[in-house]
Write an enzyme that holds these catalytic residues in place. Structure first.
Site, PDB file in Angstrom:
ATOM      1  N   HIS A  72      15.810   2.059  25.224  1.00 40.40           N
ATOM      2  CA  HIS A  72      14.357   2.111  25.241  1.00 40.40           C
ATOM      3  C   HIS A  72      13.852   1.424  26.512  1.00 40.40           C
ATOM      4  CE1 HIS A  72      10.611  -0.234  24.392  1.00 40.40           C
ATOM      5  NE2 HIS A  72      10.190   0.950  24.005  1.00 40.40           N
ATOM      6  N   SER A  73      12.619   1.711  26.870  1.00 42.69           N
ATOM      7  CA  SER A  73      12.029   1.084  28.047  1.00 42.69           C
ATOM      8  C   SER A  73      10.569   0.773  27.791  1.00 42.69           C
ATOM      9  CB  SER A  73      12.147   2.016  29.263  1.00 42.69           C
ATOM     10  OG  SER A  73      11.301   1.565  30.305  1.00 42.69           O
ATOM     11  N   ASN A  74      10.139  -0.351  28.334  1.00 44.92           N
ATOM     12  CA  ASN A  74       8.732  -0.694  28.402  1.00 44.92           C
ATOM     13  C   ASN A  74       8.402  -0.883  29.868  1.00 44.92           C
ATOM     14  OD1 ASN A  74       6.172  -1.301  27.557  1.00 44.92           O
ATOM     15  ND2 ASN A  74       6.651  -3.385  26.894  1.00 44.92           N
ATOM     16  N   TYR A 113      10.188   9.809  31.823  1.00 48.69           N
ATOM     17  CA  TYR A 113       9.361   9.300  30.739  1.00 48.69           C
ATOM     18  C   TYR A 113       7.943   9.832  30.943  1.00 48.69           C
ATOM     19  CZ  TYR A 113       8.526   5.880  26.981  1.00 48.69           C
ATOM     20  OH  TYR A 113       8.247   5.282  25.786  1.00 48.69           O
ATOM     21  N   LYS A 131       5.758  10.736  25.424  1.00 46.57           N
ATOM     22  CA  LYS A 131       5.125   9.774  24.537  1.00 46.57           C
ATOM     23  C   LYS A 131       4.008  10.487  23.781  1.00 46.57           C
ATOM     24  CE  LYS A 131       5.630   5.905  24.216  1.00 46.57           C
ATOM     25  NZ  LYS A 131       6.463   5.112  23.275  1.00 46.57           N
ATOM     26  N   HIS A 169      -2.868   2.009  28.616  1.00 42.59           N
ATOM     27  CA  HIS A 169      -2.391   0.859  29.388  1.00 42.59           C
ATOM     28  C   HIS A 169      -3.534   0.261  30.200  1.00 42.59           C
ATOM     29  CE1 HIS A 169       2.216   1.770  29.458  1.00 42.59           C
ATOM     30  NE2 HIS A 169       1.681   2.049  28.285  1.00 42.59           N
ATOM     31  N   ARG A 178      -1.210  -8.245  27.054  1.00 44.18           N
ATOM     32  CA  ARG A 178      -1.386  -6.807  26.988  1.00 44.18           C
ATOM     33  C   ARG A 178      -2.173  -6.420  25.736  1.00 44.18           C
ATOM     34  NH1 ARG A 178       3.220  -1.987  27.231  1.00 44.18           N
ATOM     35  NH2 ARG A 178       1.907  -0.375  26.323  1.00 44.18           N
ATOM     36  N   THR A 184       7.908 -11.276  14.874  1.00 43.67           N
ATOM     37  CA  THR A 184       8.507 -12.422  14.187  1.00 43.67           C
ATOM     38  C   THR A 184       8.859 -13.488  15.213  1.00 43.67           C
ATOM     39  OG1 THR A 184      10.809 -11.670  14.370  1.00 43.67           O
ATOM     40  CG2 THR A 184       9.529 -10.873  12.465  1.00 43.67           C
ATOM     41  N   HIS A 238      10.486   3.154  32.588  1.00 45.62           N
ATOM     42  CA  HIS A 238       9.117   3.229  33.100  1.00 45.62           C
ATOM     43  C   HIS A 238       9.070   3.067  34.620  1.00 45.62           C
ATOM     44  CE1 HIS A 238       7.603   2.805  29.016  1.00 45.62           C
ATOM     45  NE2 HIS A 238       6.355   2.774  29.433  1.00 45.62           N
ATOM     46  N   GLU A 276      11.955  10.749  18.017  1.00 46.39           N
ATOM     47  CA  GLU A 276      11.960   9.292  18.015  1.00 46.39           C
ATOM     48  C   GLU A 276      10.813   8.727  17.178  1.00 46.39           C
ATOM     49  OE1 GLU A 276      11.375   5.636  21.236  1.00 46.39           O
ATOM     50  OE2 GLU A 276      12.066   7.604  21.933  1.00 46.39           O
ATOM     51  N   ASP A 279      17.335  -2.258  23.729  1.00 45.01           N
ATOM     52  CA  ASP A 279      16.471  -2.802  24.782  1.00 45.01           C
ATOM     53  C   ASP A 279      16.857  -4.263  24.913  1.00 45.01           C
ATOM     54  OD1 ASP A 279      14.393  -3.987  26.281  1.00 45.01           O
ATOM     55  OD2 ASP A 279      12.958  -2.471  25.612  1.00 45.01           O
ATOM     56  N   ASN A 303      13.293   2.763  18.149  1.00 46.52           N
ATOM     57  CA  ASN A 303      13.219   1.450  18.755  1.00 46.52           C
ATOM     58  C   ASN A 303      12.198   0.602  17.988  1.00 46.52           C
ATOM     59  OD1 ASN A 303      10.981   3.056  20.298  1.00 46.52           O
ATOM     60  ND2 ASN A 303      10.502   0.916  20.691  1.00 46.52           N
ATOM     61  N   ASP A 331       8.169  11.149  21.090  1.00 54.92           N
ATOM     62  CA  ASP A 331       8.046   9.824  20.481  1.00 54.92           C
ATOM     63  C   ASP A 331       6.591   9.527  20.145  1.00 54.92           C
ATOM     64  OD1 ASP A 331       8.132   7.177  19.719  1.00 54.92           O
ATOM     65  OD2 ASP A 331       8.375   6.416  21.763  1.00 54.92           O
ATOM     66  N   PRO A 332       6.172   9.714  18.873  1.00 59.73           N
ATOM     67  CA  PRO A 332       4.789   9.423  18.496  1.00 59.73           C
ATOM     68  C   PRO A 332       4.567   7.987  18.033  1.00 59.73           C
ATOM     69  CG  PRO A 332       5.886  10.483  16.678  1.00 59.73           C
ATOM     70  CD  PRO A 332       6.918  10.375  17.789  1.00 59.73           C
ATOM     71  N   ASN A 333       5.568   7.113  18.158  1.00 58.41           N
ATOM     72  CA  ASN A 333       5.442   5.707  17.749  1.00 58.41           C
ATOM     73  C   ASN A 333       4.968   5.553  16.304  1.00 58.41           C
ATOM     74  OD1 ASN A 333       4.642   4.866  21.071  1.00 58.41           O
ATOM     75  ND2 ASN A 333       6.328   3.942  19.950  1.00 58.41           N
ATOM     76  N   LYS A 378      11.308  12.888  28.105  1.00 54.81           N
ATOM     77  CA  LYS A 378      10.769  12.287  26.887  1.00 54.81           C
ATOM     78  C   LYS A 378       9.255  12.244  27.005  1.00 54.81           C
ATOM     79  CE  LYS A 378      10.324   7.829  24.545  1.00 54.81           C
ATOM     80  NZ  LYS A 378      10.940   6.504  24.306  1.00 54.81           N
TER      81      LYS A 378
END
Length: 747
Positions: A643-645, A469, A516, A345, A726, A424, A672, A569, A616, A592, A544-546, A514
């Site tokens: 989900h959260s950002n 988180y 990340k 981040h 970002r 999109t 978050h 996740e 979300d 997510n 959650d490894p994205n 959770k």
């Protein structure tokens, strides 16, 4: 004499005592006291339950859901029920919880019987859906093997049909149903469909005895009515020994026979001199209801007179919901150096604060992503919104379709901020709509004096549970980078992750975690999760490894952690890859990333790619679309959470309101918010025991701090453009110039 001293101890007596108790007061579900080491605290519990019983509840329910039945072993359960029975001393009924499979439920039932409990509350099972025949069979097995009266409990995965409820009500020792779904329409239909028993007697039922044979010539006895007679109702509602306020008498009447709607007492109208009621101020009963066969007509030659003569009509305040102004304020908010598979981040992240102002001067607030691509859509959107009504929520999507999206923003673009797959035009529009919808709902609620959850149909819970988180994290941003310091410290190994989790628990009371992932090789992250499981036994864990892993790596992690994970996740990218992992492992998969629009649902659900969808409202286009998503998930038997950002208090308030309205929300939501040291509210939202209380104040229940908003906006204005979008990879290159965004799968 002996016959006069006989006391009934059958189900009817308990049912009578419970009915009497419910008519006169609330039911008590005491918490169970535990020591710091996780063992039962009998002395603390005794003091607590004694205090509860001193308030004269209608009944006391130890070792139930609130009392953490599922956290008690059999010895602890025995102590809890025994203590409650001793403290109740016959003054109030004691209804103990029981549950799990029927064989285990019977073991607890025997303990409760030995301890002196009056009845049992059969708790619903957790997580796994069951057919109606199985639900009924469990109660039949328990009812056949215990003499204690039973109360069935429907909640979560357990929802009885009318036919099942008839079968349950036919069991001789089932005395009631506890409902935890809060669907009043469905509950009323179940009540009407179920067979009724007599509720007309004010005396406890006599002891059971074999009835005398009826002579052939005699008429069969008339079954007792299910509805109290007017005389009986008056006796039940007007007992001189315990006079209750009028609102409790009405409540008692509804509880005594919910199958019949009781007549509402006629309103009392206070008349003031000069208002048609006589020269003196007095209180008297209002007008008699107009008979159905007499239409309200005006006689020829006679002036029309209101049926409510003598009362001044109440004038409702006119509310002007027209939007006269829209304010957009982009800001930069401090963010810690949290690591993910894309990088780290940045020290500040962009957010957009939306304000809509009505003609009455009411301001509603919303929040969404603040990157340039969202601002480019939000500005023309705001211009088109002026002049519309804040209640025209469907019209927001019409406006969105009119706003053009720059093709360069979506061609071969990946959504880095939300990590939700390919970007999109529709996803961009929905994220913009979400901020405006929340602002409109906030303004509408403030104008009408209603909380947002009421505008969404009403809450089904008073608090929403959130998960801690956890992130792999550097101690600080790279040296020389302007940033805000934090006190969380580093977490780059299992010990650091566990310490971070302890701080989350100490500060906010979180009970689920959770992590990340996708940052370090899978074996290191497996070790971190196992360390969490050892440090917090029995607590729900997620990883959650994205999408950083291959299918085979995902299966390896699932095998290693299958016994400790609540769900895994997005272990791998794409619906097909998720489907293959789901087919070859028993660990539930959440997403997510591969289900982020309604168009993506069909493929994922038909292939059984996911078992939990993480909604979300920033993705899906607002709070109402989130409710629609939850309804679709419920239809297909798919779980739902959130989900959260990176977000601020406005979004947390919005998440909490919509989460409070979703019946099938069975997993703690992500947030978050604890990572954000800055906010734009006059008062930060707080976590108590890992939950956020649902506000009943009008709108979202939050207030904008304009001075703080101006400071964060000034930071955005002063930025040279490096932080207005970002870019986690760019932030990583400050520390590692050779860093390149990894190709997927990374491992």
């Amino acid at each position: 004499m002996a016959e006069e001293m006989t006391v009934s101890v059958g189900p009817g007596a308990v049912a009578h005592r419970l009915r009497e108790g419910m008519a006169g007061g609330v039911l008590s579900f005491p918490l169970t006291s535990f020591r710091d080491d996780g063992t039962l605290d009998p002395d603390g519990f005794r003091a607590y339950v004694a205090d509860r019983i001193a308030t004269s509840p209608g009944a006391v329910f130890p070792a139930c859901g609130t009392g953490e039945f599922f956290s008690l072993d059999e010895d602890e359960y025995r102590q809890v029920v025994t203590i409650t029975v001793e403290e109740a001393a016959g003054r109030v009924p004691v209804v103990a919880g029981t549950g799990y499979g029927w064989a285990q439920a019977l073991r607890f039932a025997r303990i409760a019987e030995e301890a002196g409990a009056d009845a049992l509350l059969v708790l619903p099972h957790y997580l796994v859906a069951a057919p109606q025949d199985g639900l009924v069979a469990q109660l039949e097995q328990i009812a056949a093997r215990t003499p204690l009266p039973l109360i069935a409990y429907q909640r979560g995965q357990v929802a009885f049909t009318a036919e099942s409820l008839k079968r349950i009500a036919a069991l001789p020792n089932v005395i009631g149903l506890k409902d935890g779904h809060s669907d009043l329409d469905r509950l009323q239909r179940l009540t009407l469909a179920a067979p009724r028993t007599s509720c007309s007697s004010t005396a406890p039922p006599p002891p059971r005895s074999r009835p005398a044979p009826t002579p052939p010539s005699a008429s069969p006895p008339t079954p007792p009515p299910c509805t109290p007679s007017p005389r009986d109702r008056r006796r039940l509602l007007h007992r001189p020994a315990r006079r209750r306020p009028r609102h409790r008498r009405q409540t008692a009447a509804r509880l005594l026979c919910p199958a019949r709607r009781t007549a509402r007492p006629r309103p009392r109208v206070r008349r003031v001199a000069g208002e048609g009621g006589g020269p003196a101020a007095r209180s008297r009963l209002g007008p008699r209801p107009r008979p159905a066969h007499r239409p309200l007509t005006r006689r020829p030659g006679r002036p029309h007179r209101s049926p409510h003569r003598g009362t001044r009509p109440r004038r409702s305040r006119s509310v002007n919901l027209a939007i006269t102004d829209v304010r957009l304020t982009p800001i930069l908010v401090a963010d810690p150096p949290l690591l993910n598979t894309q990088g780290v981040h940045q020290p500040y992240t962009p957010r957009l604060i939306v304000e809509v102002v009505t003609a009455d001067g009411v301001t509603g607030v919303g929040e969404t992503y603040g990157d340039t691509k969202y601002l480019e859509l939000a500005r023309p959107f705001a211009e088109r919104l002026k002049g519309r009504q804040v209640s025209d929520l469907n019209g927001l999507f019409t406006i969105a379709d009119q706003v053009a999206v720059d093709a360069s923003r979506v061609e071969n673009a990946v959504d880095v901020g939300g990590l939700r797959g390919v970007q999109t035009a529709d996803k961009l529009r929905l994220s913009v709509v979400s901020g405006f919808e929340v602002a409109c709902l906030d303004a509408l609620g403030k104008s009408l004096g209603l909380p947002v959850h009421a505008l969404l149909g009403g809450k089904v819970r008073d608090a929403v549970e959130y998960s801690a988180y956890l992130f792999y994290k550097w101690a600080d941003h790279p040296e020389g980078v302007a940033c805000e310091k934090d006190d969380w410290g580093a977490a780059v190994d299992p010990a650091g992750v566990v310490e971070q989790a302890r701080r989350f628990t100490e500060r906010y009371g979180f009970t689920s975690f959770k992590l990340k992932g996708g940052v370090f090789p899978p074996d290191e992250e497996i070790a971190a999760v196992k360390a969490l499981a050892e440090a917090f036994p029995g607590h729900p864990l997620r990883l959650d490894p994205n999408g950083a892993w291959s299918v085979e790596t995902s299966l390896k992690v699932a095998r290693e952690l299958g016994d400790v994970l609540e769900y895994l996740e997005d272990p791998t990218l794409g619906t097909a890859g998720m489907a293959e992992v789901a087919e070859r492992t028993g660990v539930p998969l959440a997403t997510n990333m591969c289900v982020t629009t309604f168009a993506e649902i069909k493929e994922a659900f038909t292939q059984d790619s996911v078992q939990v969808v993480l909604s979300d409202h920033h993705y899906w286009g607002g709070l109402r679309n989130t409710q629609q998503l939850a309804a679709v998930c419920r239809t297909f038997g798919v779980g739902v959470s959130m989900h959260s950002n990176t977000h601020l208090g406005i979004s947390l308030a919005a998440m909490t309101h919509v989460a409070a309205t979703v019946p099938n929300l069975h997993h703690a939501c992500d947030s978050h918010y604890p990572w954000q040291s800055e906010d734009v509210l006059t008062e930060r939202l707080t976590f108590e025991g890992g939950t956020v209380a649902v506000s009943d104040a009008p709108g979202l229940g939050v207030e904008l701090d304009r001075e703080r908003l101006a400071v964060l906006h000034r930071r955005w204005l002063d930025d040279d453009g490096a932080l207005r979008d970002r870019d986690d990879a760019a932030a990583m290159r400050v520390a590692d110039p050779e860093w390149v965004t990894p190709s997927m799968p990374r491992w």
